[in-house]
Design a protein around this motif. Structure first.
Motif, PDB file in Angstrom:
ATOM      1  N   UNK A  41       0.997  -1.239   0.065  1.00 30.09           N
ATOM      2  CA  UNK A  41      -0.099   0.008  -0.017  1.00 30.09           C
ATOM      3  C   UNK A  41       0.866   1.319   0.043  1.00 30.09           C
ATOM      4  N   UNK A  42       0.307   2.419  -0.614  1.00 29.80           N
ATOM      5  CA  UNK A  42       0.936   3.577  -0.585  1.00 29.80           C
ATOM      6  C   UNK A  42       0.904   4.538   0.410  1.00 29.80           C
ATOM      7  N   UNK A  43       1.501   5.514   1.055  1.00 25.47           N
ATOM      8  CA  UNK A  43       1.042   6.671   1.710  1.00 25.47           C
ATOM      9  C   UNK A  43       1.838   7.777   1.032  1.00 25.47           C
ATOM     10  N   UNK A  44       1.313   8.786   0.359  1.00 20.57           N
ATOM     11  CA  UNK A  44       1.712   9.636  -0.472  1.00 20.57           C
ATOM     12  C   UNK A  44       1.716  10.988   0.106  1.00 20.57           C
ATOM     13  N   UNK A  45       3.036  11.585   0.509  1.00 25.42           N
ATOM     14  CA  UNK A  45       2.879  12.837   1.376  1.00 25.42           C
ATOM     15  C   UNK A  45       3.042  13.941   0.136  1.00 25.42           C
ATOM     16  N   UNK A  46       2.203  14.996   0.167  1.00 22.23           N
ATOM     17  CA  UNK A  46       1.959  15.961  -0.858  1.00 22.23           C
ATOM     18  C   UNK A  46       3.119  16.895  -0.978  1.00 22.23           C
ATOM     19  N   UNK A  47       3.618  17.223   0.305  1.00 25.13           N
ATOM     20  CA  UNK A  47       5.072  18.193   0.369  1.00 25.13           C
ATOM     21  C   UNK A  47       4.999  19.242  -0.212  1.00 25.13           C
ATOM     22  N   UNK A  48       6.001  20.235  -0.796  1.00 28.62           N
ATOM     23  CA  UNK A  48       5.880  21.416  -1.477  1.00 28.62           C
ATOM     24  C   UNK A  48       5.473  21.178  -2.849  1.00 28.62           C
ATOM     25  N   UNK A  49       5.810  19.957  -3.688  1.00 23.12           N
ATOM     26  CA  UNK A  49       5.597  19.878  -5.092  1.00 23.12           C
ATOM     27  C   UNK A  49       3.966  19.385  -5.111  1.00 23.12           C
ATOM     28  N   UNK A  50       3.281  19.520  -4.123  1.00 22.22           N
ATOM     29  CA  UNK A  50       1.833  19.078  -3.981  1.00 22.22           C
ATOM     30  C   UNK A  50       1.643  17.778  -5.012  1.00 22.22           C
ATOM     31  N   UNK A  51       2.353  16.703  -4.528  1.00 21.77           N
ATOM     32  CA  UNK A  51       1.972  15.602  -5.055  1.00 21.77           C
ATOM     33  C   UNK A  51       0.551  14.865  -4.799  1.00 21.77           C
ATOM     34  N   UNK A  52      -0.039  14.123  -5.902  1.00 22.25           N
ATOM     35  CA  UNK A  52      -1.416  13.562  -5.727  1.00 22.25           C
ATOM     36  C   UNK A  52      -1.388  12.156  -6.252  1.00 22.25           C
ATOM     37  N   UNK A  53      -2.349  11.385  -5.860  1.00 23.19           N
ATOM     38  CA  UNK A  53      -2.598   9.975  -6.123  1.00 23.19           C
ATOM     39  C   UNK A  53      -3.063  10.193  -7.652  1.00 23.19           C
ATOM     40  N   UNK A  54      -2.830   8.942  -8.524  1.00 23.01           N
ATOM     41  CA  UNK A  54      -2.991   8.890  -9.832  1.00 23.01           C
ATOM     42  C   UNK A  54      -4.437   8.472 -10.103  1.00 23.01           C
ATOM     43  N   UNK A  55      -4.936   7.729  -8.899  1.00 20.05           N
ATOM     44  CA  UNK A  55      -6.615   7.108  -9.299  1.00 20.05           C
ATOM     45  C   UNK A  55      -6.876   7.342  -7.917  1.00 20.05           C
ATOM     46  N   UNK A  56      -8.255   6.584  -7.719  1.00 19.72           N
ATOM     47  CA  UNK A  56      -8.876   6.747  -6.492  1.00 19.72           C
ATOM     48  C   UNK A  56      -8.694   5.355  -5.880  1.00 19.72           C
ATOM     49  N   UNK A  57      -7.711   4.421  -6.216  1.00 21.04           N
ATOM     50  CA  UNK A  57      -7.696   3.245  -5.598  1.00 21.04           C
ATOM     51  C   UNK A  57      -7.488   3.329  -4.064  1.00 21.04           C
ATOM     52  N   UNK A  58      -8.256   2.542  -3.270  1.00 19.81           N
ATOM     53  CA  UNK A  58      -8.127   2.780  -1.736  1.00 19.81           C
ATOM     54  C   UNK A  58      -6.847   1.989  -1.157  1.00 19.81           C
ATOM     55  N   UNK A  59      -5.919   1.682  -1.807  1.00 20.82           N
ATOM     56  CA  UNK A  59      -4.617   1.348  -1.494  1.00 20.82           C
ATOM     57  C   UNK A  59      -3.770   2.573  -1.516  1.00 20.82           C
ATOM     58  N   UNK A  60      -4.167   3.770  -1.733  1.00 20.11           N
ATOM     59  CA  UNK A  60      -3.127   4.720  -1.674  1.00 20.11           C
ATOM     60  C   UNK A  60      -3.820   6.005  -1.115  1.00 20.11           C
ATOM     61  N   UNK A  61      -3.123   6.587  -0.066  1.00 17.97           N
ATOM     62  CA  UNK A  61      -3.740   7.850   0.651  1.00 17.97           C
ATOM     63  C   UNK A  61      -2.804   8.973   0.744  1.00 17.97           C
ATOM     64  N   UNK A  62      -3.309   9.948   0.474  1.00 16.45           N
ATOM     65  CA  UNK A  62      -2.530  11.370   0.415  1.00 16.45           C
ATOM     66  C   UNK A  62      -2.524  12.061   1.693  1.00 16.45           C
ATOM     67  N   UNK A  63      -1.464  12.503   2.348  1.00 12.01           N
ATOM     68  CA  UNK A  63      -1.528  13.285   3.433  1.00 12.01           C
ATOM     69  C   UNK A  63      -0.798  14.720   3.241  1.00 12.01           C
ATOM     70  N   UNK A  64      -1.156  15.637   4.097  1.00 12.75           N
ATOM     71  CA  UNK A  64      -0.384  16.744   4.172  1.00 12.75           C
ATOM     72  C   UNK A  64       0.934  16.740   5.173  1.00 12.75           C
ATOM     73  N   UNK A  65       1.169  17.811   5.835  1.00 12.98           N
ATOM     74  CA  UNK A  65       2.163  17.999   6.571  1.00 12.98           C
ATOM     75  C   UNK A  65       1.787  17.187   8.214  1.00 12.98           C
ATOM     76  N   UNK A  66       2.503  16.199   8.445  1.00  9.36           N
ATOM     77  CA  UNK A  66       2.020  15.367   9.464  1.00  9.36           C
ATOM     78  C   UNK A  66       3.200  14.987  10.732  1.00  9.36           C
ATOM     79  N   UNK A  67       2.806  14.551  11.510  1.00  5.05           N
ATOM     80  CA  UNK A  67       3.866  14.119  12.598  1.00  5.05           C
ATOM     81  C   UNK A  67       4.879  12.762  12.039  1.00  5.05           C
ATOM     82  N   UNK A  68       5.834  13.136  11.559  1.00  5.31           N
ATOM     83  CA  UNK A  68       6.551  11.934  11.146  1.00  5.31           C
ATOM     84  C   UNK A  68       7.225  11.141  12.365  1.00  5.31           C
ATOM     85  N   UNK A  69       7.398  11.650  13.308  1.00  7.74           N
ATOM     86  CA  UNK A  69       7.734  10.884  14.639  1.00  7.74           C
ATOM     87  C   UNK A  69       6.724   9.806  14.993  1.00  7.74           C
ATOM     88  N   UNK A  70       5.639  10.268  14.908  1.00  7.28           N
ATOM     89  CA  UNK A  70       4.582   9.051  15.069  1.00  7.28           C
ATOM     90  C   UNK A  70       3.976   8.254  14.041  1.00  7.28           C
TER      91      UNK A  70
END
Length: 383
Positions: A243-272
């Motif tokens: 499965x894929x967890x995609x961080x948008x980052x400053x490049x504003x990355x986005x999933x290529x489809x609506x598959x439920x195996x991929x989730x996009x997040x903004x800035x989050x607590x990487x330590x957790x």
């Protein structure tokens, strides 16, 4: 004691200084930070109640220079964007500690207000570049032109001017040891880590709980990433059945489809977060590399720029805690191959072992050293 910290760069240059500011304040110092006015930096400082003295120009507004001539011109622009702010903020302070692109102005500002100056780096490779002539040719003219404009003498050795003859190294000694054969007198402190207690967003937690640990992909503050890097990364991870967890980052990355195996997040607590993923694919920033290493999660480093990113990629590979991708533009096949290395049992075991050796008290060590050094300087002057 009044301490001014100055940094002009990305989050990887700002967050460690905030970590130091918190520890300095815990020891009774009055601290303020000169930093870019980007919203996330302002929030970061406000979250720990450390005063921000903002520069006029956000870090996101800069584009990477393409030629040596443009790099030289950029130095003049960096100086113009910072000096007045740093010099004014330094008035009445007992010490100035700087990093990142503040090295073009910090020494001059400290000289003008007559206070001690320290400079810190977060990876040692830049200090092992001994090509003094190249440093002088690229950066000498704008630095000395500015110094002349504020009635300071020219400098002959730009490298020594920017980094000082006693730079500090805020990096974990396991991940980034200082080479003993180097000619500089370096003060190692360990990495400066700002503890992050923010909870993960509910939607992200739900995704993590819904299946096997995903592979995290994120390139942080990098904006000039290959256009297809999200598509390639998702395809490579899916090819391995992950499965894929995609961080948008400053490049504003986005999933290529609506598959439920991929989730996009903004800035989050990487330590957790990193303790809940199976691997981390990233650009090789010092902060992300250290956070992943502390979590014991294997890494794939895909450097997107020069500076320290290729260095961290090499260290991850040398330590056996992940893989270094050759070049900034992976293909599905090349990234999948690197991930196979990272996901192997041997790499995971090695990452787990290394995690237990990494210290989180570098900012505390540095805060004590800075206060002791300034106190000693002051006592000598008084005597």
């Amino acid at each position: 004691m009044r301490v001014l910290l100055s940094t002009y760069g990305s989050r990887g240059d700002v967050e460690p200084m905030v970590g130091l500011a918190v520890q300095l304040r815990a020891l009774g110092a009055e601290v303020r930070v000169c930093a870019p006015p980007d919203e996330e930096f302002a929030k970061l400082l406000a979250g720990v109640s450390v005063p921000l003295v903002p520069f006029r120009r956000p870090w996101r507004s800069w584009e990477r220079p393409a030629t040596a001539e443009e790099r030289t011109q950029r130095v003049a622009e960096f100086i113009a964007a910072q000096y007045d702010t740093v010099a004014a903020a330094a008035e009445g302070c007992d010490v100035l500690l700087a990093t990142a692109m503040s090295h073009f102005v910090a020494q001059s500002a400290a000289e003008k207000v007559d206070i001690p100056h320290r400079y810190v780096i977060f990876a040692p490779n830049v200090l092992t570049d001994l090509d003094v002539q190249n440093w002088n040719a690229l950066f000498g003219p704008p630095i000395n032109s500015h110094r002349a404009s504020i009635d300071l003498p020219p400098v002959d050795d730009v490298r020594a001017f920017m980094f000082t003859d006693h730079p500090w190294l805020a990096a974990d000694p396991t991940l980034s040891p200082w080479p003993k054969s180097a000619d500089l007198d370096v003060m190692p402190t360990g990495a400066w880590i700002l503890p992050d207690v923010r909870p993960l967003p509910a939607g992200l937690v739900a995704f993590l709980d819904a299946g096997t640990p995903p592979v995290y992909v994120g390139f942080g503050s990098m904006r000039g990433v290959p256009e297809d890097i999200a598509q390639v990364s998702i395809a490579a991870i899916r090819a391995l059945g992950r499965r894929v967890l995609l961080a948008r980052g400053w490049a504003d990355l986005a999933p290529v489809d609506s598959g439920d195996d991929c989730f996009a997040v903004g800035e989050v607590n990487q330590q957790a977060l990193f303790g809940r993923v199976t691997a981390v694919v990233h650009h090789g920033g010092a902060g992300t590399t250290t956070t992943a290493a502390r979590a014991g999660v294997p890494q794939v480093v895909v450097p997107q720029a020069g500076g320290d990113q290729p260095y961290w990629a090499g260290r991850v590979a040398e330590l056996g805690i992940g893989a270094a991708h050759d070049g900034p533009a992976p293909t599905t096949e090349s990234l999948a191959a690197a991930l196979r290395t990272a996901l192997s049992g041997e790499t995971r075991a090695r990452a787990t072992r290394i995690a237990g050796t990494i210290s989180a008290d570098g900012a505390t060590v540095a805060a004590r050293l800075l206060i002791e050094a300034v106190t000693l300087d002051t006592s000598h002057v008084s005597a």
